[in-house]
Every structure is written in structure tokens, then in C-alpha cells.
Design a protein around this motif. Structure first.
Motif, PDB file in Angstrom:
ATOM      1  N   GLY A  41       0.755  -1.378   0.036  1.00 54.23           N
ATOM      2  CA  GLY A  41       0.081  -0.022  -0.132  1.00 54.23           C
ATOM      3  C   GLY A  41       0.562   1.369   0.033  1.00 54.23           C
ATOM      4  N   GLU A  44       2.072   2.037  -3.496  1.00 57.50           N
ATOM      5  CA  GLU A  44       0.919   2.397  -4.240  1.00 57.50           C
ATOM      6  C   GLU A  44       0.497   3.974  -3.925  1.00 57.50           C
ATOM      7  OE1 GLU A  44      -0.576  -0.206  -5.983  1.00 57.50           O
ATOM      8  OE2 GLU A  44      -2.287   1.337  -7.007  1.00 57.50           O
ATOM      9  N   LYS A 192      -4.588   1.550 -11.733  1.00 59.42           N
ATOM     10  CA  LYS A 192      -5.100   0.707 -10.868  1.00 59.42           C
ATOM     11  C   LYS A 192      -6.811   0.928 -10.769  1.00 59.42           C
ATOM     12  CE  LYS A 192      -3.124  -2.273  -8.484  1.00 59.42           C
ATOM     13  NZ  LYS A 192      -2.569  -1.874  -7.242  1.00 59.42           N
ATOM     14  N   VAL A 220      -7.075  -9.454  -3.487  1.00 56.85           N
ATOM     15  CA  VAL A 220      -5.644  -8.888  -3.794  1.00 56.85           C
ATOM     16  C   VAL A 220      -4.832  -8.856  -2.793  1.00 56.85           C
ATOM     17  CG1 VAL A 220      -4.527  -7.224  -5.296  1.00 56.85           C
ATOM     18  CG2 VAL A 220      -7.048  -8.054  -6.066  1.00 56.85           C
ATOM     19  N   SER A 221      -3.895  -9.476  -2.668  1.00 59.96           N
ATOM     20  CA  SER A 221      -3.100  -9.179  -1.485  1.00 59.96           C
ATOM     21  C   SER A 221      -1.645  -9.473  -1.712  1.00 59.96           C
ATOM     22  CB  SER A 221      -3.376  -9.870  -0.285  1.00 59.96           C
ATOM     23  OG  SER A 221      -4.537  -9.052   0.392  1.00 59.96           O
ATOM     24  N   HIS A 313      -0.762  -3.177 -12.560  1.00 67.17           N
ATOM     25  CA  HIS A 313      -1.821  -2.432 -12.274  1.00 67.17           C
ATOM     26  C   HIS A 313      -3.093  -2.536 -13.075  1.00 67.17           C
ATOM     27  CE1 HIS A 313       0.986  -0.811  -9.524  1.00 67.17           C
ATOM     28  NE2 HIS A 313       1.902  -0.485 -10.475  1.00 67.17           N
ATOM     29  N   GLU A 333      -4.661  -5.491   9.699  1.00 64.82           N
ATOM     30  CA  GLU A 333      -4.536  -4.967   8.665  1.00 64.82           C
ATOM     31  C   GLU A 333      -4.610  -3.198   8.973  1.00 64.82           C
ATOM     32  OE1 GLU A 333      -3.857  -4.022   5.245  1.00 64.82           O
ATOM     33  OE2 GLU A 333      -5.120  -5.817   4.912  1.00 64.82           O
TER      34      GLU A 333
HETATM   35  N1  UDP Z   1      -1.056  -4.881  -4.695  1.00 68.71           N
HETATM   36  C1  UDP Z   1      -0.459  -4.887  -6.187  1.00 68.71           C
HETATM   37  N2  UDP Z   1      -0.103  -6.280  -6.649  1.00 68.71           N
HETATM   38  C2  UDP Z   1      -0.194  -7.286  -5.401  1.00 68.71           C
HETATM   39  C3  UDP Z   1      -0.824  -7.233  -4.181  1.00 68.71           C
HETATM   40  C4  UDP Z   1      -1.098  -5.971  -3.942  1.00 68.71           C
HETATM   41  O1  UDP Z   1      -0.488  -4.087  -6.749  1.00 68.71           O
HETATM   42  O2  UDP Z   1       0.161  -8.343  -5.863  1.00 68.71           O
HETATM   43  C5  UDP Z   1      -1.549  -3.601  -4.507  1.00 68.71           C
HETATM   44  C6  UDP Z   1      -3.135  -3.373  -4.220  1.00 68.71           C
HETATM   45  O3  UDP Z   1      -3.930  -3.404  -5.133  1.00 68.71           O
HETATM   46  C7  UDP Z   1      -3.025  -2.456  -3.070  1.00 68.71           C
HETATM   47  C8  UDP Z   1      -1.769  -2.525  -2.359  1.00 68.71           C
HETATM   48  O4  UDP Z   1      -0.644  -3.206  -3.052  1.00 68.71           O
HETATM   49  O5  UDP Z   1      -3.048  -0.953  -3.748  1.00 68.71           O
HETATM   50  C9  UDP Z   1      -2.079  -3.187  -0.926  1.00 68.71           C
HETATM   51  O6  UDP Z   1      -2.334  -2.324  -0.112  1.00 68.71           O
HETATM   52  P1  UDP Z   1      -3.132  -2.696   1.298  1.00 68.71           P
HETATM   53  O7  UDP Z   1      -3.235  -1.392   2.282  1.00 68.71           O
HETATM   54  O8  UDP Z   1      -4.176  -3.453   0.946  1.00 68.71           O
HETATM   55  O9  UDP Z   1      -2.153  -3.698   2.142  1.00 68.71           O
HETATM   56  P2  UDP Z   1      -0.526  -3.583   2.248  1.00 68.71           P
HETATM   57  O10 UDP Z   1       0.066  -4.421   1.227  1.00 68.71           O
HETATM   58  O11 UDP Z   1      -0.040  -2.183   2.375  1.00 68.71           O
HETATM   59  O12 UDP Z   1      -0.324  -4.359   3.647  1.00 68.71           O
END
Ligand code: UDP
Length: 429
Positions: A41, A44, A192, A220-221, A313, A333
Motif C-alpha cells: 500500500g 501504491e 489501478k 488481492v494481497s 496494475h 490490517e
Molecule cells: N497490490 C498490487 N499487487 C499485488 C498485491 C497488492 O499492486 O500483487 C496492491 C493493491 O492493489 C493495493 C496495495 O498493493 O493497492 C496493498 O495495499 P493494502 O493497504 O491493502 O495492504 P499492504 O500490502 O500495504 O499491507
């Protein structure tokens, strides 16, 4: 991107307000520092906010700190310990952490008017502050950290001129400087989140062997145990085992589900689960969790585990848009931008009742909050059975994001903070 491009989403007034605050900050030098350009994130957010800050006249740069595998293993341990895991933090780990920060302080020009340091990895750079005002921008849940580690971190945090957290409950009693609450946001004009053609969405789904005509449940994670990918598969399998012939009424209401006799005979095979993830360069545990997830998924050809490149993206956008339900079954989270992204695409989101997800999902209105696998499975079934409800929820979800979680709001919050710091003579270092 120009700030005026956001008028169709947030109106002229908001954009004028941003321009007016930025007048006082023109030509100030701003630096954002985090630990990765890709994945997760923080990267992003920075990808959008840095060019936008430049476009309104602040000279803004984004740098990352460099570290070896050992360093990122240590900071991942910090991350897990901050989230309550019982991890021994040794003096050797602390020494290595400080050493890498010291090396980076020599590599990065820290002499700026404002410095945003994101998350714990580069936190110790504060020891090399020269001028300007420094903010620690925390993206994780720090409400209940491992105390030993926290005792060390808080000494560093106390040297900052201010700290920004996502949510009110992340504020700290033991930090005496100013604390600001700024929830994150998404950029509606980024790859995205931008609108896509139906053709592109379908082509992307087919490219990954996902059937656009059957319901799709997507998470997605990053592959991280706190995102609970295994729990998502279990919830999916449970929902699938309970699906009944009668559930086709709900599915048939939507034109796109052309259910033929073959599928009716194999009705339990109607649902599809997609787990999309990538590996972040600052997350050494990703690979292990990825393999565990694949192993769990191998028995079911309707479970798709996709490891996508970090710049995919637009494809992630397409998969989110092509989904029937978005799930984010996190155990912990910080905020959960993937929830925001799903909601913005008009999808009902089933989210773990934790951290920032609780602030985004209004339970029963813009999606559902769940605390375990059984609840997640029940909500999947409920939404599959009720197309009208899921469409209404999706509409409300989008509006909730438009009002609260778009990038213009976050930009405005940041500018207001910089203005306060600029006018404040206080500096705790
Ligand atoms: N994301 C991505 N590709 C992946 C996994 C996640 O681009 O394979 C992006 C997702 O779309 C989001 C961000 O990474 O924009 C994840 O942010 P989030 O706050 O949900 O979780 P974090 O990874 O920061 O714990």
C-alpha cells in the motif's frame, strides 16, 4: 496528472481549496522515504501522491532505503512484533537495523524542508536530521505492539516533529509531539483504478483462465499470513459445499451468467476464487506464504492463485472489476487499500473485522465485516444469492469511497499538516 483532472470526482470546491493551501507552500522541498517502490500500500500511495504534490508546486522527491536480505528479515520481524507476535528482538538485530539506516543516511540527501518517513524500516534516519520538519508516517496498526521493541522505537519516534497515523485508535499516549490522523486513499486516475472497457476486463480474465460468465470472488494481497490467504480458500470451499441448485435463481438474474445445462449438472463448480498477489521487495516471507497457498489450492481447479508482476496494475484493476465479490479476510490490517479499491469499483467487499477495514466497510451497507471462516463463507453465499443487494451495496460502497477515501482528501490533509508545521517553531530534535 493535474489537480484539475480530479474535479469530475470531487468537485471544484475541493480542488480550489487544495490550490489555495498550496499557495503558501510553493517551492518548498519535500522528501518521502520508504523501503520499496513496488508492492504493498505505501508504494501504491506514493506513486500517486508524489507527482500530485509536484503538480501543485511543491518540489517533491521519493527515495527508498537500500538494505540486504538480513535487514528486511529484521524489519519484517519488527512488523510482525508490532502486530503482536511474540518475537525476540535481539541487540544484534537492533545494531544491524541502525547500521543500515546509517548507511542510507549517507546515500540520501536529507536536507529538505519537509521529510515524510514511512513505516518502521527507515525510522532511524531521524538521527541524521539536518534541517526542516520531519514526520513519521505510520501505515500499520501500532495500538498493541510488542513492548520491548516499542520501547526502542518510541525513542526514535520522539525525535520527530510530528507523527501521522491512519486511525484514531492508532494514536499513542507515549508520544508527546503532535499526532495527526490521516486515513489513506486511492487515486481514481491511476491505472489501478481507472475505468476499463468490458473487452479488456474479459480478455484479462480469460488470459488467466478465469471464466467471466461465472461468479468470481477475489482477494488481492501480498502473500502474507496476516492477509490469511489460506483462510480465504477455506471460506470459499465451505461456501461452495453449501451452494444449492436453488442458488441459480440469484445467479441467473445477472445476464452475464449464461448458465447452461452442463454447468447446472456441475452446479457446485459454479463459483471461482481468485487470489492475486505479488511479492514485495521488503517482504521476505512472501515466497513461503505463496507456496503454502498454492499447495492448499491445488485440489480445486476453480481456485486460481496468480502471482503477478509488480507493474500489473491494469490487470489487477480488470480482475477487481470483473469480480462479483471482493474479499479481504485480513487478520490484522493497517488500512486495507485493496478494500478501498474494490469498493470504488462498485463491489460489495467482505472484510476482516480489523484495523482500517472497519472504517471502510459499513457492516451490512457497503459490505460485510467478518471475524472467522464460517462468517466469511456465509456472506459469500448471501451475496451470491442476492444480486440486487450486492449491486446496491456496491453502489453505496463506491459513494462512500468517493466522499472519504480519494487522493484529493489525503493531499489536502497533508498540506494542512505541512502548513501547521511550517508555522510551528517547535522542533523536538
Ligand atoms: N497490490 C498490487 N499487487 C499485488 C498485491 C497488492 O499492486 O500483487 C496492491 C493493491 O492493489 C493495493 C496495495 O498493493 O493497492 C496493498 O495495499 P493494502 O493497504 O491493502 O495492504 P499492504 O500490502 O500495504 O499491507
Amino acid at each position: 496528472m493535474r489537480i484539475e483532472d480530479y474535479i469530475p470526482f470531487v468537485g471544484k470546491e475541493t480542488v480550489e481549496e487544495i490550490k489555495s493551501i498550496s499557495e503558501n507552500l510553493k517551492d518548498y522541498e519535500v522528501l518521502h522515504i520508504n523501503s520499496t517502490y513496488i508492492g504493498g500500500g505505501v508504494a501504491e500511495l506514493l506513486r500517486s501522491i508524489v507527482p500530485l504534490m509536484n503538480s501543485i508546486g511543491l518540489k517533491t522527491e521519493w527515495k527508498i532505503i537500500q538494505g540486504d536480505d538480513e535487514f528486511f528479515k529484521i524489519t519484517k520481524n519488527f512488523h510482525n512484533a508490532i502486530h503482536g507476535e511474540n518475537i525476540e528482538i535481539s541487540q544484534n538485530m537492533i545494531n544491524k537495523y541502525l547500521e543500515v539506516n546509517k548507511v542510507n543516511a549517507e546515500l540520501i540527501n536529507l536536507d529538505k524542508d519537509f521529510v515524510f518517513v514511512h513505516d518502521p524500516q527507515p525510522l532511524a534516519l531521524i538521527q541524521y536530521k539536518k534541517n526542516g520538519k520531519w514526520l513519521w508516517r505510520c501505515h500499520i496498526d501500532i495500538s498493541n505492539p510488542n513492548q520491548n521493541l516499542w520501547n526502542f522505537l518510541i525513542k526514535l519516534i520522539s525525535k520527530y516533529d510530528g507523527m501521522i497515523v491512519h486511525l484514531p485508535e492508532y494514536k499513542r499516549q507515549d508520544y508527546i509531539g503532535p499526532q495527526f490522523i490521516v486515513p489513506p486513499s486511492i487515486d481514481p486516475l491511476s491505472e489501478k483504478n481507472i475505468e476499463l472497457s468490458e473487452d479488456y476486463i474479459e480478455d484479462t480474465l480469460r488470459k488467466y483462465d478465469i471464466d467471466p460468465e461465472r461468479p468470481i470472488i477475489t482477494q488481492v494481497s501480498r502473500f502474507d499470513k496476516l492477509k490469511d490467504p489460506i483462510g480465504v480458500i477455506k471460506a470459499f470451499e465451505l461456501a461452495k459445499s453449501r451452494i444449492r441448485m436453488i442458488d441459480f435463481h440469484g445467479l441467473l438474474d445477472e445476464k452475464k451468467f449464461a448458465i447452461d445445462i452442463f454447468r447446472i449438472l456441475k452446479y457446485k463448480e459454479v463459483l471461482q476464487l481468485v487470489l492475486v498477489g505479488g511479492l514485495a521487495s521488503d517482504d521476505p516471507e512472501g515466497e513461503k506464504i505463496f507456496y503454502e497457498t498454492i499447495k492448499k489450492a491445488t485440489n480445486d481447479r476453480n481456485v486460481h492463485v496468480l502471482l503477478l508482476p509488480s507493474d500489473a496494475h491494469k490487470e489487477i484493476n480488470a480482475i477487481q472489476r470483473g469480480s462479483t465479490i471482493i474479499i479481504q479476510k485480513s487478520i490484522k490490517e493497517g488500512f486495507g487499500l485493496t478494500v478501498t479499491e474494490g469498493m470504488w469499483k462498485g463491489k460489495p467487499v467482505i472484510g476482516g473485522k480489523t484495523g482500517g477495514i472497519k472504517y471502510q466497510i459499513i457492516d451490512g451497507e457497503t459490505g460485510f465485516l467478518v471475524s472467522n471462516i464460517r462468517e466469511a463463507a456465509e456472506k459469500i453465499l448471501y451475496l451470491i444469492r442476492n444480486p440486487d443487494i450486492r449491486n446496491k451495496m456496491g453502489e453505496k460502497a463506491k459513494e462512500h469511497v468517493r466522499k472519504n477515501f480519494l487522493i484529493t482528501r489525503q493531499l489536502r490533509d497533508y498540506l494542512k499538516i505541512l502548513k501547521i508545521l511550517k508555522e510551528s517553531p517547535l522542533s523536538s530534535s
